[in-house]
Design a protein around this motif. Structure first.
Motif, PDB file in Angstrom:
ATOM      1  N   TYR A  42       0.824  -1.213   0.000  1.00 54.58           N
ATOM      2  CA  TYR A  42       0.000   0.000   0.000  1.00 54.58           C
ATOM      3  C   TYR A  42       0.858   1.262   0.000  1.00 54.58           C
ATOM      4  CZ  TYR A  42      -3.806  -3.178   1.002  1.00 54.58           C
ATOM      5  OH  TYR A  42      -4.723  -4.185   0.922  1.00 54.58           O
ATOM      6  N   LEU A  56      -8.087   0.861   5.070  1.00 56.66           N
ATOM      7  CA  LEU A  56      -7.764   0.656   3.655  1.00 56.66           C
ATOM      8  C   LEU A  56      -8.843  -0.162   2.956  1.00 56.66           C
ATOM      9  CD1 LEU A  56      -3.950  -0.052   4.059  1.00 56.66           C
ATOM     10  CD2 LEU A  56      -4.984   1.983   3.032  1.00 56.66           C
ATOM     11  N   GLN A  58     -12.042  -0.441   3.907  1.00 58.20           N
ATOM     12  CA  GLN A  58     -13.255   0.364   3.843  1.00 58.20           C
ATOM     13  C   GLN A  58     -13.155   1.411   2.738  1.00 58.20           C
ATOM     14  OE1 GLN A  58     -13.577   1.789   7.867  1.00 58.20           O
ATOM     15  NE2 GLN A  58     -14.635  -0.048   8.578  1.00 58.20           N
ATOM     16  N   ALA A  59     -11.974   2.014   2.585  1.00 57.87           N
ATOM     17  CA  ALA A  59     -11.777   3.011   1.527  1.00 57.87           C
ATOM     18  C   ALA A  59     -11.929   2.364   0.154  1.00 57.87           C
ATOM     19  CB  ALA A  59     -10.403   3.660   1.667  1.00 57.87           C
ATOM     20  N   LYS A  60     -11.407   1.161  -0.017  1.00 59.44           N
ATOM     21  CA  LYS A  60     -11.543   0.452  -1.297  1.00 59.44           C
ATOM     22  C   LYS A  60     -13.013   0.155  -1.596  1.00 59.44           C
ATOM     23  CE  LYS A  60     -10.351  -3.808  -3.665  1.00 59.44           C
ATOM     24  NZ  LYS A  60      -9.734  -5.114  -3.600  1.00 59.44           N
ATOM     25  N   PHE A  63     -14.789   3.387  -2.507  1.00 61.02           N
ATOM     26  CA  PHE A  63     -14.363   3.825  -3.841  1.00 61.02           C
ATOM     27  C   PHE A  63     -15.078   3.007  -4.915  1.00 61.02           C
ATOM     28  CE2 PHE A  63     -11.766   3.913  -7.622  1.00 61.02           C
ATOM     29  CZ  PHE A  63     -11.273   5.203  -7.676  1.00 61.02           C
ATOM     30  N   GLU A  64     -15.115   1.673  -4.721  1.00 57.85           N
ATOM     31  CA  GLU A  64     -15.712   0.797  -5.726  1.00 57.85           C
ATOM     32  C   GLU A  64     -17.230   0.916  -5.825  1.00 57.85           C
ATOM     33  OE1 GLU A  64     -14.069  -3.043  -4.782  1.00 57.85           O
ATOM     34  OE2 GLU A  64     -12.280  -2.642  -6.009  1.00 57.85           O
ATOM     35  N   LYS A 144      -1.957   4.352  -6.637  1.00 54.51           N
ATOM     36  CA  LYS A 144      -2.866   4.962  -5.668  1.00 54.51           C
ATOM     37  C   LYS A 144      -3.758   5.906  -6.471  1.00 54.51           C
ATOM     38  CE  LYS A 144      -3.072   7.790  -1.511  1.00 54.51           C
ATOM     39  NZ  LYS A 144      -2.297   8.567  -0.534  1.00 54.51           N
ATOM     40  N   SER A 146      -7.028   8.440  -6.609  1.00 49.55           N
ATOM     41  CA  SER A 146      -7.880   9.311  -5.792  1.00 49.55           C
ATOM     42  C   SER A 146      -8.832  10.079  -6.701  1.00 49.55           C
ATOM     43  CB  SER A 146      -7.037  10.323  -5.010  1.00 49.55           C
ATOM     44  OG  SER A 146      -6.084   9.666  -4.225  1.00 49.55           O
ATOM     45  N   GLU A 151     -10.368   7.215  -2.278  1.00 47.24           N
ATOM     46  CA  GLU A 151      -9.125   6.697  -2.828  1.00 47.24           C
ATOM     47  C   GLU A 151      -9.037   5.197  -2.619  1.00 47.24           C
ATOM     48  OE1 GLU A 151      -5.970   8.787  -0.793  1.00 47.24           O
ATOM     49  OE2 GLU A 151      -5.885   7.301   0.789  1.00 47.24           O
ATOM     50  N   ARG A 152      -8.220   4.575  -3.461  1.00 54.96           N
ATOM     51  CA  ARG A 152      -7.950   3.150  -3.321  1.00 54.96           C
ATOM     52  C   ARG A 152      -6.594   2.839  -3.924  1.00 54.96           C
ATOM     53  NH1 ARG A 152     -10.153  -1.409  -7.227  1.00 54.96           N
ATOM     54  NH2 ARG A 152      -8.512  -2.382  -6.052  1.00 54.96           N
ATOM     55  N   TYR A 154      -4.520   0.140  -6.218  1.00 56.33           N
ATOM     56  CA  TYR A 154      -4.777  -0.825  -7.284  1.00 56.33           C
ATOM     57  C   TYR A 154      -3.427  -1.401  -7.694  1.00 56.33           C
ATOM     58  CZ  TYR A 154      -6.965  -2.744 -11.486  1.00 56.33           C
ATOM     59  OH  TYR A 154      -7.459  -3.581 -12.458  1.00 56.33           O
TER      60      TYR A 154
END
Length: 168
Positions: A42, A56, A58-60, A63-64, A144, A146, A151-152, A154
């Motif tokens: 990450y 991380l 939860q952010a992914k 984002f998705e 990364k 954003s 943000e996520r 990949y």
């Protein structure tokens, strides 16, 4: 001196203890010379990533719910590798205002790291200037992405010898 009457055992035990201690010292010395580097899946050290694991994930997920990221690079080779990503919303509308930071690295070796910034953006496709890689083989491409506050990360594992790219 006659050691046959049972006085050889103390010498054997002492020699064994010295040999074991020597093997321990040799193991520590050899282990410290190996090129072991910390994980940076990450784009941060593994201690920090471990501490932020839930955030991380939860952010992914968040984002998705709104956006989709795709790795659309046509060919990955050592000469003039061009990296491209496609970002769109859930209705397949292109997103042109995302920020992408990419690091191309060898697994467990940061000697050849290359950081990519400022891609060209056209219709939701973010294309970075070509790079030259110093050697054939497996590479990790960490991005990364954003969009606004979302943000996520990949991350892709790929190979210059034509093997398929896989997200990890």
């Amino acid at each position: 001196m006659n050691l046959s009457n049972g006085r050889i055992w103390p010498y054997a035990i002492a020699a064994s203890i010295i040999a074991i201690f020597g093997a321990c010292v040799a193991t520590v010395f050899v282990a410290n010379t190996l090129p072991v580097e910390k994980s940076d899946t990450y784009m941060m050290g593994y201690h920090e990533a471990d501490a932020k694991a839930n955030e991380l994930l939860q952010a992914k997920i968040l984002f998705e719910k709104h956006y989709k990221v795709e790795y659309v690079t046509q060919e990955f080779s050592t000469q003039k590798a061009v990296l491209s990503y496609k970002i769109s919303d859930k209705d397949a509308n292109p997103i042109d205002n995302a920020n992408i930071k990419v690091v191309v690295t060898r697994p467990n070796n940061h000697k050849h790291d290359q950081e990519l910034n400022n891609p060209k953006v056209q219709n939701g496709i973010y294309t970075f200037d070509s790079i030259t890689l110093p050697q054939e083989g497996r590479w990790d491409i960490m991005a990364k992405v954003s969009v606004g506050e979302l943000e996520r990360f990949y991350n892709i594992k790929t190979d210059t010898r034509g093997m398929q790219a896989v997200e990890y």
